[in-house]
Scaffold this motif. Structure first.
Motif, PDB file in Angstrom:
ATOM      1  N   ILE A 111      30.021 -76.746  11.182  1.00  0.00           N
ATOM      2  CA  ILE A 111      31.329 -76.615  10.116  1.00  0.00           C
ATOM      3  C   ILE A 111      31.459 -77.813   9.279  1.00  0.00           C
ATOM      4  CG2 ILE A 111      34.035 -75.876  10.121  1.00  0.00           C
ATOM      5  CD1 ILE A 111      33.322 -74.561  12.949  1.00  0.00           C
ATOM      6  N   ALA A 112      31.630 -76.925   7.743  1.00  0.00           N
ATOM      7  CA  ALA A 112      31.774 -77.934   6.391  1.00  0.00           C
ATOM      8  C   ALA A 112      33.244 -78.247   7.120  1.00  0.00           C
ATOM      9  CB  ALA A 112      31.854 -78.233   6.112  1.00  0.00           C
ATOM     10  N   CYS A 113      34.127 -79.289   6.823  1.00  0.00           N
ATOM     11  CA  CYS A 113      35.653 -79.298   6.805  1.00  0.00           C
ATOM     12  C   CYS A 113      35.702 -80.818   5.750  1.00  0.00           C
ATOM     13  CB  CYS A 113      35.721 -80.559   7.921  1.00  0.00           C
ATOM     14  SG  CYS A 113      35.144 -79.049   9.730  1.00  0.00           S
ATOM     15  N   ASP A 114      36.286 -80.330   4.926  1.00  0.00           N
ATOM     16  CA  ASP A 114      36.892 -80.801   3.605  1.00  0.00           C
ATOM     17  C   ASP A 114      35.311 -81.439   3.489  1.00  0.00           C
ATOM     18  OD1 ASP A 114      38.933 -80.361   2.268  1.00  0.00           O
ATOM     19  OD2 ASP A 114      39.477 -81.782   3.596  1.00  0.00           O
ATOM     20  N   GLY A 115      34.029 -80.851   3.243  1.00  0.00           N
ATOM     21  CA  GLY A 115      32.656 -80.458   2.953  1.00  0.00           C
ATOM     22  C   GLY A 115      31.709 -82.206   3.641  1.00  0.00           C
ATOM     23  N   VAL A 116      32.416 -82.151   4.558  1.00  0.00           N
ATOM     24  CA  VAL A 116      32.278 -83.315   5.269  1.00  0.00           C
ATOM     25  C   VAL A 116      31.313 -82.284   6.683  1.00  0.00           C
ATOM     26  CG1 VAL A 116      32.121 -84.818   7.588  1.00  0.00           C
ATOM     27  CG2 VAL A 116      33.399 -85.129   5.487  1.00  0.00           C
ATOM     28  N   CYS A 117      29.831 -81.694   7.000  1.00  0.00           N
ATOM     29  CA  CYS A 117      29.042 -81.415   7.553  1.00  0.00           C
ATOM     30  C   CYS A 117      29.541 -81.832   9.357  1.00  0.00           C
ATOM     31  CB  CYS A 117      27.775 -81.467   7.196  1.00  0.00           C
ATOM     32  SG  CYS A 117      26.884 -80.371   8.997  1.00  0.00           S
ATOM     33  N   LEU A 118      30.479 -81.344  10.051  1.00  0.00           N
ATOM     34  CA  LEU A 118      30.486 -81.812  11.303  1.00  0.00           C
ATOM     35  C   LEU A 118      30.371 -80.959  12.856  1.00  0.00           C
ATOM     36  CD1 LEU A 118      34.360 -82.948  10.617  1.00  0.00           C
ATOM     37  CD2 LEU A 118      32.100 -84.771  10.810  1.00  0.00           C
ATOM     38  N   THR A 119      30.374 -81.385  13.757  1.00  0.00           N
ATOM     39  CA  THR A 119      29.640 -80.689  14.835  1.00  0.00           C
ATOM     40  C   THR A 119      30.343 -80.199  15.613  1.00  0.00           C
ATOM     41  OG1 THR A 119      27.532 -81.483  14.620  1.00  0.00           O
ATOM     42  CG2 THR A 119      28.231 -80.192  16.954  1.00  0.00           C
ATOM     43  N   VAL A 120      30.574 -78.487  16.187  1.00  0.00           N
ATOM     44  CA  VAL A 120      31.906 -78.139  16.968  1.00  0.00           C
ATOM     45  C   VAL A 120      31.520 -79.197  18.857  1.00  0.00           C
ATOM     46  CG1 VAL A 120      32.504 -76.250  18.092  1.00  0.00           C
ATOM     47  CG2 VAL A 120      31.988 -76.110  15.930  1.00  0.00           C
ATOM     48  N   VAL A 121      32.598 -79.299  19.535  1.00  0.00           N
ATOM     49  CA  VAL A 121      31.893 -79.905  20.551  1.00  0.00           C
ATOM     50  C   VAL A 121      32.752 -79.907  21.764  1.00  0.00           C
ATOM     51  CG1 VAL A 121      31.096 -82.144  19.553  1.00  0.00           C
ATOM     52  CG2 VAL A 121      33.195 -82.100  20.203  1.00  0.00           C
ATOM     53  N   ALA A 122      33.616 -78.858  20.845  1.00  0.00           N
ATOM     54  CA  ALA A 122      34.816 -77.963  22.231  1.00  0.00           C
ATOM     55  C   ALA A 122      35.622 -76.626  20.905  1.00  0.00           C
ATOM     56  CB  ALA A 122      35.367 -78.908  22.649  1.00  0.00           C
ATOM     57  N   LYS A 123      35.610 -75.906  21.899  1.00  0.00           N
ATOM     58  CA  LYS A 123      36.835 -75.189  21.610  1.00  0.00           C
ATOM     59  C   LYS A 123      37.743 -74.222  22.210  1.00  0.00           C
ATOM     60  CE  LYS A 123      33.466 -71.347  21.962  1.00  0.00           C
ATOM     61  NZ  LYS A 123      32.686 -69.662  21.371  1.00  0.00           N
ATOM     62  N   GLY A 124      39.162 -73.433  21.503  1.00  0.00           N
ATOM     63  CA  GLY A 124      39.414 -72.383  22.263  1.00  0.00           C
ATOM     64  C   GLY A 124      40.892 -71.776  21.586  1.00  0.00           C
ATOM     65  N   SER A 125      41.186 -71.314  22.242  1.00  0.00           N
ATOM     66  CA  SER A 125      42.528 -70.055  21.631  1.00  0.00           C
ATOM     67  C   SER A 125      43.692 -70.052  21.749  1.00  0.00           C
ATOM     68  CB  SER A 125      41.587 -68.697  22.063  1.00  0.00           C
ATOM     69  OG  SER A 125      41.352 -68.662  23.227  1.00  0.00           O
ATOM     70  N   GLU A 126      44.400 -70.896  22.634  1.00  0.00           N
ATOM     71  CA  GLU A 126      45.536 -71.044  22.585  1.00  0.00           C
ATOM     72  C   GLU A 126      45.626 -72.561  21.995  1.00  0.00           C
ATOM     73  OE1 GLU A 126      47.345 -69.441  24.097  1.00  0.00           O
ATOM     74  OE2 GLU A 126      46.011 -67.355  24.457  1.00  0.00           O
ATOM     75  N   PRO A 127      47.342 -72.826  21.383  1.00  0.00           N
ATOM     76  CA  PRO A 127      47.796 -71.404  21.535  1.00  0.00           C
ATOM     77  C   PRO A 127      47.707 -70.536  19.814  1.00  0.00           C
ATOM     78  CG  PRO A 127      48.895 -73.121  20.675  1.00  0.00           C
ATOM     79  CD  PRO A 127      47.832 -73.834  20.902  1.00  0.00           C
ATOM     80  N   ARG A 128      46.454 -71.184  19.219  1.00  0.00           N
ATOM     81  CA  ARG A 128      46.206 -70.396  18.008  1.00  0.00           C
ATOM     82  C   ARG A 128      44.007 -70.994  18.253  1.00  0.00           C
ATOM     83  NH1 ARG A 128      47.311 -73.645  12.690  1.00  0.00           N
ATOM     84  NH2 ARG A 128      45.274 -73.218  11.657  1.00  0.00           N
ATOM     85  N   GLY A 129      43.435 -70.395  17.205  1.00  0.00           N
ATOM     86  CA  GLY A 129      42.189 -71.105  17.582  1.00  0.00           C
ATOM     87  C   GLY A 129      41.911 -71.995  17.209  1.00  0.00           C
ATOM     88  N   TRP A 130      40.794 -72.914  17.758  1.00  0.00           N
ATOM     89  CA  TRP A 130      40.621 -74.428  17.530  1.00  0.00           C
ATOM     90  C   TRP A 130      39.396 -74.667  17.619  1.00  0.00           C
ATOM     91  CZ3 TRP A 130      39.630 -77.528  21.526  1.00  0.00           C
ATOM     92  CH2 TRP A 130      40.011 -76.957  23.185  1.00  0.00           C
ATOM     93  N   PHE A 131      38.871 -75.709  17.581  1.00  0.00           N
ATOM     94  CA  PHE A 131      38.322 -76.334  17.637  1.00  0.00           C
ATOM     95  C   PHE A 131      37.683 -77.735  16.991  1.00  0.00           C
ATOM     96  CE2 PHE A 131      37.192 -75.374  12.889  1.00  0.00           C
ATOM     97  CZ  PHE A 131      36.641 -76.803  12.235  1.00  0.00           C
ATOM     98  N   ASP A 132      37.091 -78.716  18.959  1.00  0.00           N
ATOM     99  CA  ASP A 132      37.211 -80.370  19.010  1.00  0.00           C
ATOM    100  C   ASP A 132      35.512 -80.926  17.517  1.00  0.00           C
ATOM    101  OD1 ASP A 132      39.254 -80.140  19.369  1.00  0.00           O
ATOM    102  OD2 ASP A 132      38.500 -80.939  21.690  1.00  0.00           O
TER     103      ASP A 132
END
Length: 199
Positions: free
Chosen positions: A40-61
């Motif tokens: 996922i490009a985050c402010d233009g920086v290509c980064l790799t998702v290493v963890a994710k979750g949906s509580e209390p809202r959707g997120w990824f690390d």
């Protein structure tokens, strides 16, 4: 690969300095549709998702190496509450609405001037000297992950025009003079310059 067309505005929820910097980013993306290892490009920086979750809202690390921190605006302002332009990786068959963007940031530009022009905003940025030769009028650049057209160039300074839609659908409505911006020059411009050097 990416297109520079922003599809979500994320928010940094947590930052933790481990061996690398780890950031937790809140998102409106469907978390079930994001695989561990996805880019996922985050402010233009290509980064790799290493963890994710949906509580209390959707997120990824994501983990961010020291090299990436040093080459981008990550070290200067990625703190909880900061909003980020997000784009998921391009899939075969997706519409290419912007230009080909790798997510490999070349350097950091500085916002040096802003002027309202009707409902749009003209923003002048200053590129690092080593990257200025790759920026041309009517050429493309990716700034904080957003595919944009260059209006004018004078030395290391270049101008971009932001229409209301872009300001609303990205974080460009938050921009201020003095901000550091992730800059990725157009890949074609880089190859043209290299061919010129080779003679």
């Amino acid at each position: 690969m990416f297109t520079g067309i922003i599809t979500d505005i994320g928010e940094i929820l947590e930052v933790d300095q481990r061996g690398d910097l780890r950031a937790r980013i809140g998102t409106g993306y469907d978390i079930e549709g994001i695989d561990i290892g996805a880019s996922i490009a985050c402010d233009g920086v290509c980064l790799t998702v290493v963890a994710k979750g949906s509580e209390p809202r959707g997120w990824f690390d994501v983990d961010i190496s020291a090299e990436t921190v040093g080459a981008t605006n990550v070290g200067g302002g990625w703190v909880p509450g900061k909003r980020l332009n997000l784009e998921r990786a391009l899939k075969v068959g997706d519409e290419l609405g912007g230009h080909i963007v790798s997510g490999h940031v070349d350097g950091v530009a500085e916002v040096v001037d802003m002027q309202d022009d009707g409902d749009s905003t003209r923003v002048t940025l200053r590129a690092p000297d080593a990257l200025a030769k790759f920026i041309a009028p009517k050429g493309s650049v990716a700034l904080n992950g957003t595919s944009l057209t260059v209006n004018a160039v004078e030395g290391a300074d270049f101008g971009i025009n932001f229409i209301p839609h872009t300001k609303e659908m990205t974080t460009w409505g938050d921009v201020a003079v003095g901000d550091a911006v992730n800059l990725e020059v157009d890949t074609m411009a880089r190859y043209v310059a290299r061919l010129r050097e080779a003679g």
